[in-house]
Each structure stands twice: as structure tokens, then as C-alpha cells.
Design a protein around this motif. Sequence first.
Motif, PDB file in Angstrom:
ATOM      1  N   GLU A 149     -15.313   5.684  -6.673  1.00  0.00           N
ATOM      2  CA  GLU A 149     -14.793   4.417  -7.092  1.00  0.00           C
ATOM      3  C   GLU A 149     -15.625   3.569  -7.865  1.00  0.00           C
ATOM      4  OE1 GLU A 149     -11.611   3.701  -6.777  1.00  0.00           O
ATOM      5  OE2 GLU A 149     -11.213   5.363  -5.840  1.00  0.00           O
ATOM      6  N   LEU A 150     -16.806   3.557  -7.507  1.00  0.00           N
ATOM      7  CA  LEU A 150     -17.904   2.912  -8.177  1.00  0.00           C
ATOM      8  C   LEU A 150     -18.353   3.587  -9.604  1.00  0.00           C
ATOM      9  CD1 LEU A 150     -20.276   1.902  -5.432  1.00  0.00           C
ATOM     10  CD2 LEU A 150     -18.706   0.407  -6.503  1.00  0.00           C
ATOM     11  N   GLN A 151     -18.461   4.658  -9.591  1.00  0.00           N
ATOM     12  CA  GLN A 151     -18.612   5.614 -10.922  1.00  0.00           C
ATOM     13  C   GLN A 151     -17.130   5.437 -11.831  1.00  0.00           C
ATOM     14  OE1 GLN A 151     -19.228   9.475  -9.198  1.00  0.00           O
ATOM     15  NE2 GLN A 151     -21.261   9.450  -9.183  1.00  0.00           N
ATOM     16  N   ARG A 152     -16.233   5.281 -11.090  1.00  0.00           N
ATOM     17  CA  ARG A 152     -15.001   5.183 -12.085  1.00  0.00           C
ATOM     18  C   ARG A 152     -14.977   3.934 -12.666  1.00  0.00           C
ATOM     19  NH1 ARG A 152     -11.142   6.508  -8.512  1.00  0.00           N
ATOM     20  NH2 ARG A 152     -11.280   8.665  -9.361  1.00  0.00           N
ATOM     21  N   ILE A 153     -15.364   2.754 -11.867  1.00  0.00           N
ATOM     22  CA  ILE A 153     -15.454   1.431 -12.384  1.00  0.00           C
ATOM     23  C   ILE A 153     -16.603   1.104 -13.681  1.00  0.00           C
ATOM     24  CG2 ILE A 153     -15.697  -1.054 -12.009  1.00  0.00           C
ATOM     25  CD1 ILE A 153     -14.731  -0.283  -8.959  1.00  0.00           C
ATOM     26  N   PHE A 154     -17.870   1.726 -13.247  1.00  0.00           N
ATOM     27  CA  PHE A 154     -18.967   1.301 -13.929  1.00  0.00           C
ATOM     28  C   PHE A 154     -19.693   2.486 -14.808  1.00  0.00           C
ATOM     29  CE2 PHE A 154     -19.046  -1.494 -10.061  1.00  0.00           C
ATOM     30  CZ  PHE A 154     -18.972  -2.880 -10.830  1.00  0.00           C
ATOM     31  N   VAL A 155     -19.309   3.654 -14.626  1.00  0.00           N
ATOM     32  CA  VAL A 155     -19.700   4.884 -15.273  1.00  0.00           C
ATOM     33  C   VAL A 155     -18.659   5.630 -16.163  1.00  0.00           C
ATOM     34  CG1 VAL A 155     -20.922   6.924 -15.265  1.00  0.00           C
ATOM     35  CG2 VAL A 155     -21.599   5.115 -13.417  1.00  0.00           C
ATOM     36  N   ILE A 156     -17.499   6.213 -15.575  1.00  0.00           N
ATOM     37  CA  ILE A 156     -16.644   7.001 -16.269  1.00  0.00           C
ATOM     38  C   ILE A 156     -16.026   6.036 -17.182  1.00  0.00           C
ATOM     39  CG2 ILE A 156     -14.855   8.839 -16.032  1.00  0.00           C
ATOM     40  CD1 ILE A 156     -16.051   9.298 -13.148  1.00  0.00           C
ATOM     41  N   GLY A 157     -15.523   5.099 -16.720  1.00  0.00           N
ATOM     42  CA  GLY A 157     -14.735   3.950 -17.689  1.00  0.00           C
ATOM     43  C   GLY A 157     -13.470   4.383 -17.673  1.00  0.00           C
ATOM     44  N   GLU A 158     -12.773   5.169 -16.622  1.00  0.00           N
ATOM     45  CA  GLU A 158     -11.416   5.311 -16.482  1.00  0.00           C
ATOM     46  C   GLU A 158     -10.627   3.943 -16.135  1.00  0.00           C
ATOM     47  OE1 GLU A 158     -11.044   8.535 -13.609  1.00  0.00           O
ATOM     48  OE2 GLU A 158     -12.175   9.971 -14.538  1.00  0.00           O
ATOM     49  N   LYS A 159      -9.455   4.237 -16.310  1.00  0.00           N
ATOM     50  CA  LYS A 159      -8.409   3.055 -15.901  1.00  0.00           C
ATOM     51  C   LYS A 159      -8.858   2.631 -14.378  1.00  0.00           C
ATOM     52  CE  LYS A 159      -3.865   1.505 -15.591  1.00  0.00           C
ATOM     53  NZ  LYS A 159      -2.543   1.707 -16.116  1.00  0.00           N
ATOM     54  N   PHE A 160      -9.177   1.384 -13.984  1.00  0.00           N
ATOM     55  CA  PHE A 160      -9.341   1.184 -12.546  1.00  0.00           C
ATOM     56  C   PHE A 160      -8.068   0.019 -12.180  1.00  0.00           C
ATOM     57  CE2 PHE A 160     -10.861  -1.658  -9.316  1.00  0.00           C
ATOM     58  CZ  PHE A 160     -11.315  -0.736  -8.146  1.00  0.00           C
ATOM     59  N   GLU A 161      -7.479   0.229 -10.915  1.00  0.00           N
ATOM     60  CA  GLU A 161      -6.650  -0.722 -10.339  1.00  0.00           C
ATOM     61  C   GLU A 161      -7.338  -1.205  -9.340  1.00  0.00           C
ATOM     62  OE1 GLU A 161      -3.107   1.523  -9.809  1.00  0.00           O
ATOM     63  OE2 GLU A 161      -2.631   1.433 -12.013  1.00  0.00           O
ATOM     64  N   SER A 162      -6.908  -2.469  -9.010  1.00  0.00           N
ATOM     65  CA  SER A 162      -7.437  -3.119  -7.765  1.00  0.00           C
ATOM     66  C   SER A 162      -6.710  -2.471  -6.580  1.00  0.00           C
ATOM     67  CB  SER A 162      -7.262  -4.650  -7.801  1.00  0.00           C
ATOM     68  OG  SER A 162      -5.979  -5.029  -7.902  1.00  0.00           O
ATOM     69  N   LEU A 163      -5.567  -1.869  -6.818  1.00  0.00           N
ATOM     70  CA  LEU A 163      -4.809  -1.255  -5.888  1.00  0.00           C
ATOM     71  C   LEU A 163      -5.298   0.094  -5.562  1.00  0.00           C
ATOM     72  CD1 LEU A 163      -2.481  -1.666  -3.882  1.00  0.00           C
ATOM     73  CD2 LEU A 163      -1.136  -0.695  -5.502  1.00  0.00           C
ATOM     74  N   VAL A 164      -5.912   0.298  -4.349  1.00  0.00           N
ATOM     75  CA  VAL A 164      -6.261   1.592  -3.977  1.00  0.00           C
ATOM     76  C   VAL A 164      -4.959   2.480  -2.991  1.00  0.00           C
ATOM     77  CG1 VAL A 164      -7.988   2.936  -2.660  1.00  0.00           C
ATOM     78  CG2 VAL A 164      -8.735   1.176  -4.011  1.00  0.00           C
ATOM     79  N   ILE A 165      -4.571   3.582  -3.520  1.00  0.00           N
ATOM     80  CA  ILE A 165      -3.369   4.083  -2.984  1.00  0.00           C
ATOM     81  C   ILE A 165      -3.989   5.395  -1.977  1.00  0.00           C
ATOM     82  CG2 ILE A 165      -1.230   5.131  -3.291  1.00  0.00           C
ATOM     83  CD1 ILE A 165      -1.145   3.900  -6.080  1.00  0.00           C
ATOM     84  N   THR A 166      -3.519   5.370  -0.784  1.00  0.00           N
ATOM     85  CA  THR A 166      -3.926   6.719  -0.031  1.00  0.00           C
ATOM     86  C   THR A 166      -2.480   7.215   0.340  1.00  0.00           C
ATOM     87  OG1 THR A 166      -5.953   5.650   0.990  1.00  0.00           O
ATOM     88  CG2 THR A 166      -5.106   7.422   2.185  1.00  0.00           C
ATOM     89  N   ILE A 167      -2.531   8.551   0.161  1.00  0.00           N
ATOM     90  CA  ILE A 167      -1.178   9.376   0.528  1.00  0.00           C
ATOM     91  C   ILE A 167      -1.955  10.313   1.560  1.00  0.00           C
ATOM     92  CG2 ILE A 167       0.330  11.141  -0.298  1.00  0.00           C
ATOM     93  CD1 ILE A 167       0.287   8.558  -2.099  1.00  0.00           C
ATOM     94  N   MET A 168      -1.252  10.010   2.751  1.00  0.00           N
ATOM     95  CA  MET A 168      -1.526  10.585   4.171  1.00  0.00           C
ATOM     96  C   MET A 168      -0.384  11.303   4.529  1.00  0.00           C
ATOM     97  SD  MET A 168      -2.561   8.354   7.517  1.00  0.00           S
ATOM     98  CE  MET A 168      -3.981   7.604   6.881  1.00  0.00           C
ATOM     99  N   SER A 169      -0.817  12.685   4.870  1.00  0.00           N
ATOM    100  CA  SER A 169       0.400  13.485   5.354  1.00  0.00           C
ATOM    101  C   SER A 169      -0.021  13.306   6.920  1.00  0.00           C
ATOM    102  CB  SER A 169       0.108  14.883   4.914  1.00  0.00           C
ATOM    103  OG  SER A 169      -0.980  15.547   5.520  1.00  0.00           O
ATOM    104  N   PHE A 170       1.329  13.682   7.779  1.00  0.00           N
ATOM    105  CA  PHE A 170       1.043  13.556   9.299  1.00  0.00           C
ATOM    106  C   PHE A 170       2.060  14.191   9.901  1.00  0.00           C
ATOM    107  CE2 PHE A 170       3.875   9.874   8.242  1.00  0.00           C
ATOM    108  CZ  PHE A 170       4.992   9.880   9.170  1.00  0.00           C
ATOM    109  N   GLY A 171       1.834  14.438  11.171  1.00  0.00           N
ATOM    110  CA  GLY A 171       3.036  14.985  11.955  1.00  0.00           C
ATOM    111  C   GLY A 171       3.771  13.850  12.831  1.00  0.00           C
ATOM    112  N   PHE A 172       4.960  13.935  12.790  1.00  0.00           N
ATOM    113  CA  PHE A 172       5.587  12.784  13.528  1.00  0.00           C
ATOM    114  C   PHE A 172       5.600  12.853  15.127  1.00  0.00           C
ATOM    115  CE2 PHE A 172       8.353  11.855   9.830  1.00  0.00           C
ATOM    116  CZ  PHE A 172       8.573  10.695   9.974  1.00  0.00           C
ATOM    117  N   LYS A 173       5.234  14.200  15.576  1.00  0.00           N
ATOM    118  CA  LYS A 173       4.957  14.288  17.004  1.00  0.00           C
ATOM    119  C   LYS A 173       3.680  13.668  17.361  1.00  0.00           C
ATOM    120  CE  LYS A 173       3.347  19.129  17.097  1.00  0.00           C
ATOM    121  NZ  LYS A 173       3.602  20.583  17.515  1.00  0.00           N
TER     122      LYS A 173
END
Length: 291
Positions: A149-173
Motif C-alpha cells: 500500500e505504501l509503495q502504491r501511494i509513494f512509489v508506484i504512483g498508481e491510483k490510491f483510494e482511501s477505501l481498502v477493500i478485502t474480498i474474503m471467501s469463507f465457509g458458512f459452516k
Amino acid sequence: MQFVIVTGLSGAGKTQTIRCLEDIGYFCVDNLPPALIPKFAEICYQTAGRVDKIAIVIDIRGGKFFDDLFQSLKTLNNMGYDYQILFLEASDEVIVKRFKESRRNHPLASGGDIMKAIQDERDRLSEVKSKADHIVDTSNLTTRQLREELQRIFVIGEKFESLVITIMSFGFKYGIPLDADLVFDVRFLPNPYYVEGLKKHSGNEYNVKEYVLKWPEATEFINKVNDLLEFLIPNYIKEGKSRLVIGIGCTGGRHRSVVIANAIYESLKKNEHTVLINHRDIVQDVVEDVK
């Protein structure tokens, strides 16, 4: 010159952040009294480019000196010095856990009430958070992911959003993730668990992925979820939300949910959102089979 002021909640990862910034070439100073920021900035700008990446940590450890921060920021503006504010935060539960693991006391928990100390710190930091250029929620970030994330903000120069999204797969059981903001159930899709040769494989493997995605309703579901998320994400950002956890669940969390979570992750990443992937229960069924 890149001049970064690192601040945020105690236990949110400022120490790891400074280490990461040092690794990418920043000259870092921890716990500098805020009143000294303008003079320090002046000295750095007079090095004629020899010191061109600066990061300083300012937080409530400074006690009463912390209140000088806003006057110092005003002085920097008047001096014409550019700077960025990086604000680190995490959930109350994660902060409590980190302090317990480190066996350190919260700087404001003089009476031992850490929850009150966390809330007091949030209140005290609310103004500087509102001025932050970048807000990073470290609740679900590993050190490696924080570095990315820090490299994305301060090095790579990619678009950065303040919203960090986590996609989590899981088992209902194994239970719905407690920190999930959105939960999608993909148990309506045919289950590879009952297909000969697929049971012991996971959704990260091509043969399982191919089986799950061959059903038209799987592709339609992915497209509909992506459309919904592309509507929600900018509105969440506008509202000030910094962390979004999206749960994708199937029965055991090893096949269908993994395939669908990966597909949604790739779509969001392609659209330049700040997104992480976590397969929470992918090894659970394997462990049970061994038992």
C-alpha cells in the motif's frame, strides 16, 4: 521533495510504516515535537535535493506538544512547503489485540481502561484525520500488504483510494466473518465437492475454477455483484468509509466461494481499486479430512 507526516492511532502500525518508508528511501524521524516541524522542513529544503524524501511521525505520545501540530501545518502552508499527511487507523478490536500481544500500555490508558483511551485518541485525532491526504486502515493488513500500500501511494504512483477493500471467501459452516460489511451466498451454484476428482482441490486450481465458471448463473452473478460494487464504492468513499470487507460464502469455503472471490478481486483490481484477497477457510475441509 516528498515530505510526509505520518500520524494516526496508537497500535495502527506507525512503527512498521516508518520501517517500510525507510526501505524505500525516506529519511525518517519518529516522535518529532510538532513545533519543530517548520524548522526541520526548512533545513531539509535547504539541502538542495540531497535529502528529498522525508517522513516524520507525529502522534499523541507528544502529550501537550501535539496541540502545536495545527499551527505548524499552517506555518508550512505559509512558507510554501508541500507536504502530505498519512493517517493510520485500525478497528478497536485489532488495536486491543495488538496491545495485549505487545504487552505495552496505550499512551492514554493511565487508568487501565484501554477502550476509553482508544476513544479519547480517536476524538483527539479526528481533526488531523479530516486533513489527511491518505487514510490506511491496517486492521486486515499484513506487513507485506502494508508495504504494498505504501509503495502504491509513494512509489508506484498508481491510483490510491482511501477505501481498502478485502474480498474474503469463507465457509458458512465455520461462521460468517464478524467484520464483513457485505455478505454474498454462492451456495446456489453446483458444488465441485461432489464431483469426482475435484473434492480435494481448491478454487485456486484451474480445474475447479473451470467447473464453477462454466455455469451461466456464475458469470451472471459475478457481473451483477461487480455492478453493485462499482455503484457502492464511490459512495462509501464519499461517506468517509476507509475499510470494506466483502464476504463470499459457500458451504465449506474451499471451492465455489474461492473461485467467485478471485473473480471479483480481479475485476476490482482491474478497475484500479485498492483491494486485498483472503481465503479464510480454504484449508479447513482438508484438515477435517485428515482428522
